[in-house]
Design a protein around this motif. Structure first.
Motif, PDB file in Angstrom:
ATOM      1  N   ARG A 166      12.656  71.363  15.885  1.00  0.00           N
ATOM      2  CA  ARG A 166      12.645  70.401  14.771  1.00  0.00           C
ATOM      3  C   ARG A 166      13.637  70.820  13.691  1.00  0.00           C
ATOM      4  NH1 ARG A 166       6.907  70.308  15.789  1.00  0.00           N
ATOM      5  NH2 ARG A 166       6.518  71.716  14.043  1.00  0.00           N
ATOM      6  N   ARG A 167      13.724  72.123  13.451  1.00  0.00           N
ATOM      7  CA  ARG A 167      14.668  72.615  12.441  1.00  0.00           C
ATOM      8  C   ARG A 167      16.113  72.371  12.882  1.00  0.00           C
ATOM      9  NH1 ARG A 167      15.159  78.772  10.232  1.00  0.00           N
ATOM     10  NH2 ARG A 167      16.904  78.390   8.848  1.00  0.00           N
ATOM     11  N   ILE A 168      16.385  72.586  14.174  1.00  0.00           N
ATOM     12  CA  ILE A 168      17.734  72.322  14.704  1.00  0.00           C
ATOM     13  C   ILE A 168      18.067  70.840  14.541  1.00  0.00           C
ATOM     14  CG2 ILE A 168      19.075  72.177  16.842  1.00  0.00           C
ATOM     15  CD1 ILE A 168      17.870  74.835  17.686  1.00  0.00           C
ATOM     16  N   MET A 169      17.099  69.969  14.829  1.00  0.00           N
ATOM     17  CA  MET A 169      17.353  68.524  14.691  1.00  0.00           C
ATOM     18  C   MET A 169      17.628  68.165  13.236  1.00  0.00           C
ATOM     19  SD  MET A 169      15.054  66.457  17.452  1.00  0.00           S
ATOM     20  CE  MET A 169      13.462  67.196  17.248  1.00  0.00           C
ATOM     21  N   GLU A 170      16.919  68.808  12.328  1.00  0.00           N
ATOM     22  CA  GLU A 170      17.157  68.556  10.901  1.00  0.00           C
ATOM     23  C   GLU A 170      18.560  68.993  10.505  1.00  0.00           C
ATOM     24  OE1 GLU A 170      16.287  66.751   7.557  1.00  0.00           O
ATOM     25  OE2 GLU A 170      14.842  66.878   9.201  1.00  0.00           O
ATOM     26  N   LEU A 171      18.993  70.154  11.008  1.00  0.00           N
ATOM     27  CA  LEU A 171      20.354  70.637  10.726  1.00  0.00           C
ATOM     28  C   LEU A 171      21.398  69.680  11.300  1.00  0.00           C
ATOM     29  CD1 LEU A 171      19.822  74.445  11.397  1.00  0.00           C
ATOM     30  CD2 LEU A 171      20.429  73.422   9.210  1.00  0.00           C
ATOM     31  N   LEU A 172      21.131  69.149  12.499  1.00  0.00           N
ATOM     32  CA  LEU A 172      22.077  68.211  13.112  1.00  0.00           C
ATOM     33  C   LEU A 172      22.161  66.908  12.312  1.00  0.00           C
ATOM     34  CD1 LEU A 172      21.218  68.723  16.881  1.00  0.00           C
ATOM     35  CD2 LEU A 172      23.301  69.436  15.702  1.00  0.00           C
ATOM     36  N   LYS A 173      21.019  66.460  11.786  1.00  0.00           N
ATOM     37  CA  LYS A 173      21.023  65.243  10.960  1.00  0.00           C
ATOM     38  C   LYS A 173      21.905  65.420   9.735  1.00  0.00           C
ATOM     39  CE  LYS A 173      16.355  63.674  11.998  1.00  0.00           C
ATOM     40  NZ  LYS A 173      14.983  63.637  11.460  1.00  0.00           N
ATOM     41  N   ASN A 174      21.904  66.643   9.178  1.00  0.00           N
ATOM     42  CA  ASN A 174      22.699  66.926   7.985  1.00  0.00           C
ATOM     43  C   ASN A 174      24.079  67.461   8.339  1.00  0.00           C
ATOM     44  OD1 ASN A 174      20.539  66.171   6.385  1.00  0.00           O
ATOM     45  ND2 ASN A 174      19.637  68.194   6.501  1.00  0.00           N
ATOM     46  N   SER A 175      24.470  67.294   9.603  1.00  0.00           N
ATOM     47  CA  SER A 175      25.784  67.688  10.140  1.00  0.00           C
ATOM     48  C   SER A 175      26.132  69.161   9.895  1.00  0.00           C
ATOM     49  CB  SER A 175      26.895  66.769   9.615  1.00  0.00           C
ATOM     50  OG  SER A 175      27.092  66.965   8.233  1.00  0.00           O
ATOM     51  N   HIS A 176      25.137  70.030  10.115  1.00  0.00           N
ATOM     52  CA  HIS A 176      25.372  71.474  10.091  1.00  0.00           C
ATOM     53  C   HIS A 176      25.322  71.987  11.527  1.00  0.00           C
ATOM     54  CE1 HIS A 176      25.216  71.715   5.761  1.00  0.00           C
ATOM     55  NE2 HIS A 176      24.026  71.119   5.727  1.00  0.00           N
ATOM     56  N   ASP A 177      26.311  71.563  12.338  1.00  0.00           N
ATOM     57  CA  ASP A 177      26.298  71.862  13.772  1.00  0.00           C
ATOM     58  C   ASP A 177      26.387  73.362  14.037  1.00  0.00           C
ATOM     59  OD1 ASP A 177      26.612  69.166  13.500  1.00  0.00           O
ATOM     60  OD2 ASP A 177      27.988  68.960  15.183  1.00  0.00           O
ATOM     61  N   LYS A 178      27.253  74.040  13.305  1.00  0.00           N
ATOM     62  CA  LYS A 178      27.445  75.466  13.547  1.00  0.00           C
ATOM     63  C   LYS A 178      26.168  76.240  13.217  1.00  0.00           C
ATOM     64  CE  LYS A 178      30.547  79.318  12.678  1.00  0.00           C
ATOM     65  NZ  LYS A 178      31.760  79.788  12.011  1.00  0.00           N
ATOM     66  N   ARG A 179      25.539  75.890  12.116  1.00  0.00           N
ATOM     67  CA  ARG A 179      24.291  76.549  11.725  1.00  0.00           C
ATOM     68  C   ARG A 179      23.211  76.288  12.784  1.00  0.00           C
ATOM     69  NH1 ARG A 179      22.848  80.722   9.462  1.00  0.00           N
ATOM     70  NH2 ARG A 179      24.394  80.362   7.850  1.00  0.00           N
ATOM     71  N   ALA A 180      23.198  75.066  13.346  1.00  0.00           N
ATOM     72  CA  ALA A 180      22.219  74.725  14.382  1.00  0.00           C
ATOM     73  C   ALA A 180      22.432  75.590  15.619  1.00  0.00           C
ATOM     74  CB  ALA A 180      22.341  73.250  14.746  1.00  0.00           C
ATOM     75  N   ARG A 181      23.693  75.784  16.008  1.00  0.00           N
ATOM     76  CA  ARG A 181      23.989  76.641  17.171  1.00  0.00           C
ATOM     77  C   ARG A 181      23.596  78.084  16.898  1.00  0.00           C
ATOM     78  NH1 ARG A 181      28.614  73.488  17.478  1.00  0.00           N
ATOM     79  NH2 ARG A 181      29.870  75.108  16.495  1.00  0.00           N
ATOM     80  N   LYS A 182      23.818  78.554  15.675  1.00  0.00           N
ATOM     81  CA  LYS A 182      23.469  79.935  15.323  1.00  0.00           C
ATOM     82  C   LYS A 182      21.952  80.134  15.358  1.00  0.00           C
ATOM     83  CE  LYS A 182      25.797  82.273  12.196  1.00  0.00           C
ATOM     84  NZ  LYS A 182      26.510  82.668  10.965  1.00  0.00           N
ATOM     85  N   LEU A 183      21.217  79.147  14.847  1.00  0.00           N
ATOM     86  CA  LEU A 183      19.764  79.224  14.889  1.00  0.00           C
ATOM     87  C   LEU A 183      19.282  79.224  16.335  1.00  0.00           C
ATOM     88  CD1 LEU A 183      16.958  79.109  13.558  1.00  0.00           C
ATOM     89  CD2 LEU A 183      17.153  76.633  13.594  1.00  0.00           C
ATOM     90  N   GLY A 184      19.862  78.359  17.153  1.00  0.00           N
ATOM     91  CA  GLY A 184      19.501  78.304  18.571  1.00  0.00           C
ATOM     92  C   GLY A 184      19.791  79.616  19.265  1.00  0.00           C
ATOM     93  N   LYS A 185      20.911  80.236  18.928  1.00  0.00           N
ATOM     94  CA  LYS A 185      21.278  81.519  19.536  1.00  0.00           C
ATOM     95  C   LYS A 185      20.264  82.592  19.168  1.00  0.00           C
ATOM     96  CE  LYS A 185      25.160  84.701  20.018  1.00  0.00           C
ATOM     97  NZ  LYS A 185      24.626  85.935  19.455  1.00  0.00           N
ATOM     98  N   LYS A 186      19.841  82.567  17.931  1.00  0.00           N
ATOM     99  CA  LYS A 186      18.848  83.556  17.473  1.00  0.00           C
ATOM    100  C   LYS A 186      17.527  83.380  18.216  1.00  0.00           C
ATOM    101  CE  LYS A 186      17.217  86.031  13.619  1.00  0.00           C
ATOM    102  NZ  LYS A 186      17.154  87.397  14.108  1.00  0.00           N
ATOM    103  N   ARG A 187      17.123  82.116  18.421  1.00  0.00           N
ATOM    104  CA  ARG A 187      15.829  81.834  19.052  1.00  0.00           C
ATOM    105  C   ARG A 187      15.862  81.937  20.580  1.00  0.00           C
ATOM    106  NH1 ARG A 187      14.387  82.443  14.509  1.00  0.00           N
ATOM    107  NH2 ARG A 187      13.200  80.996  13.236  1.00  0.00           N
ATOM    108  N   LEU A 188      17.000  81.575  21.190  1.00  0.00           N
ATOM    109  CA  LEU A 188      17.062  81.486  22.652  1.00  0.00           C
ATOM    110  C   LEU A 188      17.762  82.665  23.308  1.00  0.00           C
ATOM    111  CD1 LEU A 188      17.888  77.703  22.873  1.00  0.00           C
ATOM    112  CD2 LEU A 188      15.709  78.795  23.365  1.00  0.00           C
ATOM    113  N   GLY A 189      18.514  83.453  22.538  1.00  0.00           N
ATOM    114  CA  GLY A 189      19.081  84.664  23.101  1.00  0.00           C
ATOM    115  C   GLY A 189      20.554  84.619  23.426  1.00  0.00           C
TER     116      GLY A 189
END
Length: 104
Positions: free
Chosen positions: A59-82
C-alpha cells in the motif's frame, strides 16, 4: 552467453585446461520453479488477492507511485523484498493495479 571455446589440453594459454567430455544433465524440478501458470493457479491467486488485499508495504509503494516517487518506491521494495529485480517486478505489478483502477 556464448559457448566456451574448446580446451587445448595445455596448462597455459587462452583455452587452457584439461579436455573433458560434456555431461548431459537431466532437467531438475528447480529449473521449472515459477512456470506453473495454469488457469486454476491464476484464479486462486486472484481470489486470494481479492480477499486478503495488499500488505502494508505494498500500500505504501502504491501511495508513492500515485505521488510519482518511482525511485523511492523501488528503494522501499528493495528493502522489503531483498533484491532490486524483485522490487522492480513488484513495483510494475502495483503500477498495473493502479492503472487498472484508473481505467475503471
Amino acid at each position: 552467453m556464448a559457448a566456451p571455446a574448446a580446451k587445448s589440453g595445455l596448462a597455459v594459454g587462452a583455452n587452457s585446461g584439461r579436455i573433458t567430455a560434456r555431461r548431459e544433465l537431466k532437467p531438475r524440478a528447480s529449473n521449472a520453479k515459477g512456470s506453473n501458470h495454469s488457469k486454476h493457479n491464476a484464479f486462486v491467486r486472484d481470489l486470494v488477492r481479492e480477499v486478503v488485499g495488499y500488505a502494508p508495504y505494498e500500500r505504501r509503494i502504491m501511495e508513492l507511485l500515485k505521488n510519482s516517487h518511482d525511485k523511492r518506491a523501488r528503494k522501499l521494495g528493495k528493502k522489503r523484498l531483498g533484491t532490486l529485480r524483485r522490487s522492480k517486478k513488484k513495483v510494475d505489478e502495483l503500477a498495473g493495479v493502479l492503472a487498472a483502477a484508473r481505467r475503471h
